[in-house]
Design a protein around this motif. Sequence first.
Motif, PDB file in Angstrom:
ATOM      1  N   VAL A  25       0.855  -1.192   0.000  1.00  0.00           N
ATOM      2  CA  VAL A  25       0.000   0.000   0.000  1.00  0.00           C
ATOM      3  C   VAL A  25       0.888   1.237   0.000  1.00  0.00           C
ATOM      4  N   TYR A  26       0.320   2.298  -0.544  1.00  0.00           N
ATOM      5  CA  TYR A  26       1.023   3.582  -0.576  1.00  0.00           C
ATOM      6  C   TYR A  26       0.014   4.615  -0.124  1.00  0.00           C
ATOM      7  N   VAL A  27       0.230   5.164   1.083  1.00  0.00           N
ATOM      8  CA  VAL A  27      -0.793   5.990   1.703  1.00  0.00           C
ATOM      9  C   VAL A  27      -0.179   7.284   2.225  1.00  0.00           C
ATOM     10  N   GLU A  28      -0.992   8.358   2.217  1.00  0.00           N
ATOM     11  CA  GLU A  28      -0.554   9.667   2.716  1.00  0.00           C
ATOM     12  C   GLU A  28      -1.380  10.042   3.929  1.00  0.00           C
ATOM     13  N   GLY A  29      -0.731  10.630   4.919  1.00  0.00           N
ATOM     14  CA  GLY A  29      -1.448  11.058   6.106  1.00  0.00           C
ATOM     15  C   GLY A  29      -0.581  11.947   6.987  1.00  0.00           C
ATOM     16  N   GLU A  30      -1.204  12.466   8.061  1.00  0.00           N
ATOM     17  CA  GLU A  30      -0.518  13.367   8.999  1.00  0.00           C
ATOM     18  C   GLU A  30      -0.174  12.605  10.268  1.00  0.00           C
ATOM     19  N   ILE A  31       1.050  12.778  10.750  1.00  0.00           N
ATOM     20  CA  ILE A  31       1.526  12.004  11.904  1.00  0.00           C
ATOM     21  C   ILE A  31       0.867  12.506  13.190  1.00  0.00           C
ATOM     22  N   SER A  32       0.519  11.539  14.043  1.00  0.00           N
ATOM     23  CA  SER A  32       0.049  11.840  15.399  1.00  0.00           C
ATOM     24  C   SER A  32       0.464  10.692  16.310  1.00  0.00           C
ATOM     25  N   ASN A  33       0.379  10.941  17.609  1.00  0.00           N
ATOM     26  CA  ASN A  33       0.706   9.912  18.605  1.00  0.00           C
ATOM     27  C   ASN A  33       2.073   9.262  18.345  1.00  0.00           C
ATOM     28  N   LEU A  34       3.076  10.057  18.169  1.00  0.00           N
ATOM     29  CA  LEU A  34       4.397   9.572  17.780  1.00  0.00           C
ATOM     30  C   LEU A  34       5.196   9.120  18.997  1.00  0.00           C
ATOM     31  N   GLN A  73       3.507  16.296  10.940  1.00  0.00           N
ATOM     32  CA  GLN A  73       4.220  16.201   9.658  1.00  0.00           C
ATOM     33  C   GLN A  73       3.424  15.339   8.690  1.00  0.00           C
ATOM     34  N   LYS A  74       3.336  15.778   7.436  1.00  0.00           N
ATOM     35  CA  LYS A  74       2.602  15.024   6.426  1.00  0.00           C
ATOM     36  C   LYS A  74       3.583  14.134   5.694  1.00  0.00           C
ATOM     37  N   ILE A  75       3.257  12.818   5.611  1.00  0.00           N
ATOM     38  CA  ILE A  75       4.208  11.866   5.030  1.00  0.00           C
ATOM     39  C   ILE A  75       3.513  10.919   4.065  1.00  0.00           C
ATOM     40  N   ASN A  76       4.343  10.287   3.234  1.00  0.00           N
ATOM     41  CA  ASN A  76       3.890   9.206   2.348  1.00  0.00           C
ATOM     42  C   ASN A  76       4.539   7.911   2.818  1.00  0.00           C
ATOM     43  N   ILE A  77       3.721   6.873   2.967  1.00  0.00           N
ATOM     44  CA  ILE A  77       4.204   5.613   3.517  1.00  0.00           C
ATOM     45  C   ILE A  77       4.039   4.494   2.485  1.00  0.00           C
ATOM     46  N   SER A  78       5.123   3.713   2.326  1.00  0.00           N
ATOM     47  CA  SER A  78       5.047   2.471   1.536  1.00  0.00           C
ATOM     48  C   SER A  78       5.134   1.314   2.531  1.00  0.00           C
ATOM     49  N   GLY A  79       4.185   0.371   2.445  1.00  0.00           N
ATOM     50  CA  GLY A  79       4.186  -0.727   3.394  1.00  0.00           C
ATOM     51  C   GLY A  79       3.085  -1.732   3.106  1.00  0.00           C
ATOM     52  N   ASN A  80       2.715  -2.418   4.150  1.00  0.00           N
ATOM     53  CA  ASN A  80       1.637  -3.407   4.002  1.00  0.00           C
ATOM     54  C   ASN A  80       0.853  -3.471   5.303  1.00  0.00           C
ATOM     55  N   ILE A  81      -0.386  -4.026   5.205  1.00  0.00           N
ATOM     56  CA  ILE A  81      -1.258  -4.147   6.386  1.00  0.00           C
ATOM     57  C   ILE A  81      -0.920  -5.423   7.135  1.00  0.00           C
ATOM     58  N   THR A  82      -0.792  -5.286   8.455  1.00  0.00           N
ATOM     59  CA  THR A  82      -0.560  -6.459   9.302  1.00  0.00           C
ATOM     60  C   THR A  82      -1.555  -6.427  10.457  1.00  0.00           C
ATOM     61  N   GLU A  98       8.505   8.748   3.300  1.00  0.00           N
ATOM     62  CA  GLU A  98       9.020   9.949   2.651  1.00  0.00           C
ATOM     63  C   GLU A  98       8.161  11.141   3.083  1.00  0.00           C
ATOM     64  N   PRO A  99       8.769  12.291   3.240  1.00  0.00           N
ATOM     65  CA  PRO A  99       7.938  13.463   3.530  1.00  0.00           C
ATOM     66  C   PRO A  99       7.088  13.818   2.331  1.00  0.00           C
ATOM     67  N   SER A 100       5.875  14.229   2.566  1.00  0.00           N
ATOM     68  CA  SER A 100       4.960  14.544   1.480  1.00  0.00           C
ATOM     69  C   SER A 100       5.356  15.894   0.867  1.00  0.00           C
ATOM     70  N   ALA A 104      13.063  13.203   1.448  1.00  0.00           N
ATOM     71  CA  ALA A 104      13.452  12.834   2.813  1.00  0.00           C
ATOM     72  C   ALA A 104      14.817  13.391   3.170  1.00  0.00           C
ATOM     73  N   LEU A 105      15.751  13.329   2.231  1.00  0.00           N
ATOM     74  CA  LEU A 105      17.099  13.824   2.520  1.00  0.00           C
ATOM     75  C   LEU A 105      17.108  15.336   2.722  1.00  0.00           C
ATOM     76  N   ALA A 106      16.309  16.040   1.891  1.00  0.00           N
ATOM     77  CA  ALA A 106      16.245  17.499   2.037  1.00  0.00           C
ATOM     78  C   ALA A 106      15.657  17.875   3.382  1.00  0.00           C
ATOM     79  N   LEU A 107      14.618  17.158   3.792  1.00  0.00           N
ATOM     80  CA  LEU A 107      14.002  17.448   5.085  1.00  0.00           C
ATOM     81  C   LEU A 107      14.950  17.097   6.224  1.00  0.00           C
ATOM     82  N   ALA A 108      15.640  15.966   6.089  1.00  0.00           N
ATOM     83  CA  ALA A 108      16.590  15.578   7.133  1.00  0.00           C
ATOM     84  C   ALA A 108      17.705  16.610   7.251  1.00  0.00           C
ATOM     85  N   PHE A 109      18.157  17.120   6.111  1.00  0.00           N
ATOM     86  CA  PHE A 109      19.207  18.142   6.105  1.00  0.00           C
ATOM     87  C   PHE A 109      18.739  19.381   6.864  1.00  0.00           C
ATOM     88  N   GLU A 110      17.545  19.859   6.549  1.00  0.00           N
ATOM     89  CA  GLU A 110      17.028  21.052   7.207  1.00  0.00           C
ATOM     90  C   GLU A 110      16.815  20.825   8.700  1.00  0.00           C
TER      91      GLU A 110
END
Length: 417
Positions: A25-34, A73-82, A98-100, A104-110
């Motif tokens: 799956v490839y899904v976009e969402g906003e991070i919470s409860n980190l 933070q808004k991100i894009n996730i590649s993964g699978n359902i478990t 990846e950041p939406s 990812a590297l640019a965001l990590a740099f900043e």
Amino acid sequence: MNSPISVTTLNTQIKSLLETTFIQVYVEGEISNLTYHNSGHIYFSIKDANSTISCVMFRGNAKYLKFQLEVGQKINISGNITVYAPRGNYQLLCNKIEPSGKGALALAFEQLKEKLDAKGYFKAEIKKTLPKYPKKIALVTSPTGAAIEDMKKVATHRWPLVEFILIPTLVQGEGSAFDISNSIKYADSLNCDVMIVGRGGGSIEDLWAFNEEIVANAIYEAKTPIISAVGHEVDYLISDFVADVRAATPSNAIEIALPDINEHRMYLDNVSNEYQNRFNNILLNKQQKLTNLKTLFIQNSIESKFEYIQSEIKMLKSSFRTDLIQKINSTQNELNLFNSTFKNSISSILSKSQSQLDLLKSSYEMNHPDKKDKNGFVQISKENKIISMDTISIGDKIELQSPKYIATCTVNNLEKQ
């Protein structure tokens, strides 16, 4: 009617269905409860306006994450359902994040740049000054890359007196950041004058080890002045900001670290020429002073004084003779004039006297008694002084004189005609 199944069976069937259906799956969402767990796993949720789903990224994948996850933070996730069967909970197992809208590297740099800036790693006042004439330079780089050869070539032409100590270092790939950090710490213990940390160009992934916090910490804590020389002119990395000096390329780092021997040769030539000119000027001035002193000495020597006095005497003698001759001539002229005047005066006086004498002689001759002896004429005198008739009084005794006779008479009567 069918027999009921157990909860475990149901959860197992659901788990099998979901995990085989949602393999990728490839899904976009906003991070919470980190939550960053001590085990290295990352637990969080992503949400949109209407729904939420739990997520987990296990340590094996989390270590490749280039940036720091943050709530909101808004991100894009590649993964699978478990499905976690004991609880009947399903979640998204993240393989890659990846950041939406941003790499990812640019965001990590900043993120790391902001973090280190807040800690004061980039402050100008803590930057160390590079020595002007380094004798020993440590090179933290790959021994097989083109960068080391470029640096050696530039150094040979620029300042061949320097000594290089190469610290072979892994500069890309897994474990490279840790190896760079250790190499910096080791190089810092060698008491070198300068340390150059860098490598040649490459992709952002190839250069990423120099964007790691462990490398930034090693550079910040080093006592040796460090030049960061990573990639090309356009490449800016965390190591560039933390290092004391940033170089555009490894070759440029050598140019910054070492003086230019040709410039020093020209400088020495100029200094030599200036020294020679000043030395010649000093000698010329001293020679002129010596000549002046010699001239002054000669002018004030006893011989010169004697010569001067002798010349003065000669001049005085000559002047005296000239003056004397002039005075003699003048006196002679005056004498001649005087003689002439005297002669003229004497002649005039003699002539005048002769005229007077002649006049007196003539008068005498005219008045000589012998010539006055006429009848009826006598000379009247009184007390041996010739007088006139106007001075005679009655009773005076007078004498009547002629050339031949003197008659003494008493005046008895006196009448005026």
